[in-house]
Design an enzyme around this catalytic site. Structure first.
Site, mmCIF file in Angstrom:
data_model
loop_
_atom_site.group_PDB
_atom_site.id
_atom_site.type_symbol
_atom_site.label_atom_id
_atom_site.label_comp_id
_atom_site.label_asym_id
_atom_site.label_seq_id
_atom_site.Cartn_x
_atom_site.Cartn_y
_atom_site.Cartn_z
ATOM 1 N N GLU A 114 0.746 -1.077 -0.112
ATOM 2 C CA GLU A 114 -0.114 0.029 0.003
ATOM 3 C C GLU A 114 0.712 1.532 0.216
ATOM 4 O O GLU A 114 0.750 1.932 1.030
ATOM 5 C CB GLU A 114 -1.182 0.011 1.216
ATOM 6 C CG GLU A 114 -1.857 -1.040 1.215
ATOM 7 C CD GLU A 114 -3.201 -1.140 2.376
ATOM 8 O OE1 GLU A 114 -2.843 -0.240 3.237
ATOM 9 O OE2 GLU A 114 -4.141 -1.846 2.275
ATOM 10 N N GLU A 127 -4.909 -8.353 0.244
ATOM 11 C CA GLU A 127 -5.880 -8.232 1.560
ATOM 12 C C GLU A 127 -7.166 -8.005 1.196
ATOM 13 O O GLU A 127 -7.368 -7.188 0.252
ATOM 14 C CB GLU A 127 -5.283 -7.069 2.332
ATOM 15 C CG GLU A 127 -3.892 -7.169 2.955
ATOM 16 C CD GLU A 127 -3.565 -5.738 3.692
ATOM 17 O OE1 GLU A 127 -4.476 -4.947 4.027
ATOM 18 O OE2 GLU A 127 -2.326 -5.475 4.060
#
Length: 588
Positions: A195, A314
């Site tokens: 991320e 995720e």
């Protein structure tokens, strides 16, 4: 993700030195069909079983489905146990494998163990610890995805303003990781960065920066030789975001590298209002479903249809489940989400990794699922769909005559087999009627199911379909919740509440001039647990410190509490200096 908190437990030790040496000797003599891997530090060598990894990247990533995240552990800051989880043990990874997972993502934050000046050396003991955990997972027959995790927002984000130094440190880190894991089998994958975020820069600039990180990572790993020459490498988008523009940019990066062993990665936590219960997102409605369908359709079109495998590193819901706080998401609506994601992943041909922070799914102390029924639903979604209804609750008023009620049946391509109450199958035409996708329960049936009409769940029905798990429907007796006047302070304020069988869904907050009240200014529907939360055991609704701080002094705010039955109750609060006064709005 960087969620926290869970009780600690003692770390189990790995295999003893003697057992490890004996097994290593067997390998040398050619008596075991496994590959010996040098152990970290002074621990015994671990023996990794031979897992035949498909040569084609698409097939290898497919073999990794489903996947699980060892969250809030090696990625915790500053140490492995800092965020409430025990040290990872081999028994945990064995449990993960036994529960049906085929791969594990091991997020790792390196910042506290890497020098921030050249040559940016990583602490050897920490590298050995990471290797120990990765090898345990592979020894249990799991694929492993190893990454650079919270470093993304700790120092990597500075690449937009200090390019040379950040890239030097980033490259040094991956050179050291690559060297330590150079001879690991192909069951180990490397993921460039988690991320990545870069502050206040344009989306186009974010894509450029991630491209530079991904290509630099690729160059460093491939140059390290050994097993890294054809290791599967996972490349991500800015923030792991699955938007069209970011995935298009990642596709361009992967295509330009001309490497058949590359994997695209994004994350998915559902439509934001539903994922955290804000802006009225209390149901897995058309907006939430369409959001998921659009995202997975993009993955398929941009990547898998073009022969590029996708690893959804995720997925889950941002605020559910959470063993430490009241549940933000209504249970049945959460089940719809998990079932839908399982179906969409299979349709798109992608592998999904459940984000588990330790306080949500698998209890790391007991190695048991915190909510076995929830996990059963998730597990079922890996192979099939289950049917649902428009809501998993039927609310009946305590006083007055019970009337018939209807639910919409979501068949999800399955055949409806009927309704059951315990071991008893209800009779269609007598207990209920089915017209197309509408189940109409008769008043006489609901009267029997309500029993003595005590507040709360009186009975539970099951809708069974040709495949998947039964869908539970609770029959609940309630009355409109009753709130009372009270006083408090700007630091603590709790509204006395008689729930009377009902559950709080959301809170709307406005001022008389029409502006929104509460910590979230862009919507009147405030965030569950952040602005307010129910405290059913103590019979209150708590307004949080964030909400109390945000209230305008002397300006009365009207709160509308929405409950899952459909009931609403209005309440006024006024902050004056350090004191807060709350009064019930009488029905006209």
């Amino acid at each position: 993700m960087d969620d926290l908190r869970q009780p600690a437990r003692h770390h189990r030790r790995g295999p003893g030195r003697l057992a490890g040496l004996l097994m290593a000797l067997l390998v040398v003599l050619g008596l075991a069909g496994s590959t010996a891997v040098a152990a970290p530090g002074d621990t015994a060598p671990q023996v990794l079983p031979t897992v035949k990894v498909p040569s084609r990247a698409m097939d290898a990533v497919a073999a990794m489905q489903p996947s699980w995240n060892l969250g809030n552990t090696l990625d915790a800051i500053p140490e492995e146990t800092s965020w409430g989880n025990p040290k990872a043990a081999r028994e945990l990874l064995k449990t993960v494998r036994e529960q049906g997972f085929r791969s594990v993502r091991i997020p790792v934050t390196w910042s506290n163990y890497q020098k921030d000046t050249a040559p940016y050396a990583v602490d050897a003991a920490y590298m050995n610890r990471v290797k120990e955990v990765a090898d345990w997972a592979q020894a249990e027959g799991l694929y492993v995805v190893l990454n650079v995790h919270h470093d993304s927002w700790q120092w990597v984000y500075k690449v937009s303003i200090d390019r040379d130094e950040v890239l030097a440190r980033f490259d040094s880190l991956w050179k050291q990781i690559s060297a330590a894991f150079r001879d690991e089998p192909r069951t180990l994958l490397f993921e460039s960065i988690n991320e990545p975020t870069f502050g206040d820069v344009t989306d186009a600039r974010k894509a450029e920066l991630v491209h530079e990180l991904n290509t630099s990572f690729h160059k460093v790993v491939r140059a390290s030789g050994g097993g890294n020459k054809n290791r599967l490498l996972v490349l991500t988008t800015p923030g792991g975001t699955p938007s069209q523009d970011f995935m298009d940019s990642l596709h361009t990066t992967i295509s330009g590298l001309s490497d058949k062993n590359l994997v695209a990665s994004v994350h998915y936590y559902s439509y934001f209002p539903f994922s955290v219960n804000i802006a009225g997102g209390t149901r897995y409605d058309d907006k939430a479903q369409n959001d998921a369908e659009d995202v997975f359709a993009r993955m398929k079109h941009i990547f898998t249809d073009q022969g590029i495998p996708v690893y959804v590193g995720e997925y889950g819901l941002l605020a559910y489940p959470d063993d430490n706080h009241p549940s933000r998401i209504e249970r049945g609506e959460a089940l719809k989400y998990y079932g839908h994601i399982g179906y969409l992943a299979r349709t798109a041909g992608v592998t999904t990794a459940l984000w588990d922070p330790g306080f949500a799914y698998l209890n790391r102390a007991t190695l048991k699922w915190r909510d076995p029924a929830l996990f059963a639903w998730i597990k079922s979604s890996w192979t099939t769909r289950s049917g649902t209804t428009s809501f998993d609750r039927i609310y009946l008023k305590k006083s007055g005559q019970i009337e018939g009620q209807s639910l919409t049946l979501n068949r999800n391509g399955l055949t409806f087999r009927g309704l059951w109450h315990g071991a008893t199958k209800l009779t269609e035409g007598r207990d209920y009627t089915l017209f197309k996708d509408r189940i109409a329960l008769r008043a006489s049936t609901l009267t029997k199911l309500a029993g003595d009409r005590a507040y709360g769940v009186n009975s539970t029905l099951q809708a069974r379909l040709s495949k998947g798990l039964p869908w539970q429907i609770d029959v609940i007796t309630y009355d409109t919740p009753v709130l009372s006047d009270t006083t408090g302070t700007k630091d603590a304020f709790a509204i006395p509440t008689k729930y009377q069988g009902d559950d709080l869904a959301t809170m709307e907050a406005t001022y008389a001039d029409g502006t929104n009240a509460g910590p979230t200014s862009w919507t009147p529907f405030q965030e569950f647990n952040i602005a307010f939360r129910p405290d059913v055991p103590n019979g209150t609704i708590i307004l949080t410190a964030d909400t109390l701080k945000s209230l305008r002094d002397g300006d009365t705010a009207t709160l509308t509490f929405h409950f899952h039955s459909g009931a609403t109750v209005k309440y006024k609060v006024t902050k004056s200096g350090d004191s807060v006064t709350g009064t019930v709005v009488k029905e006209s």
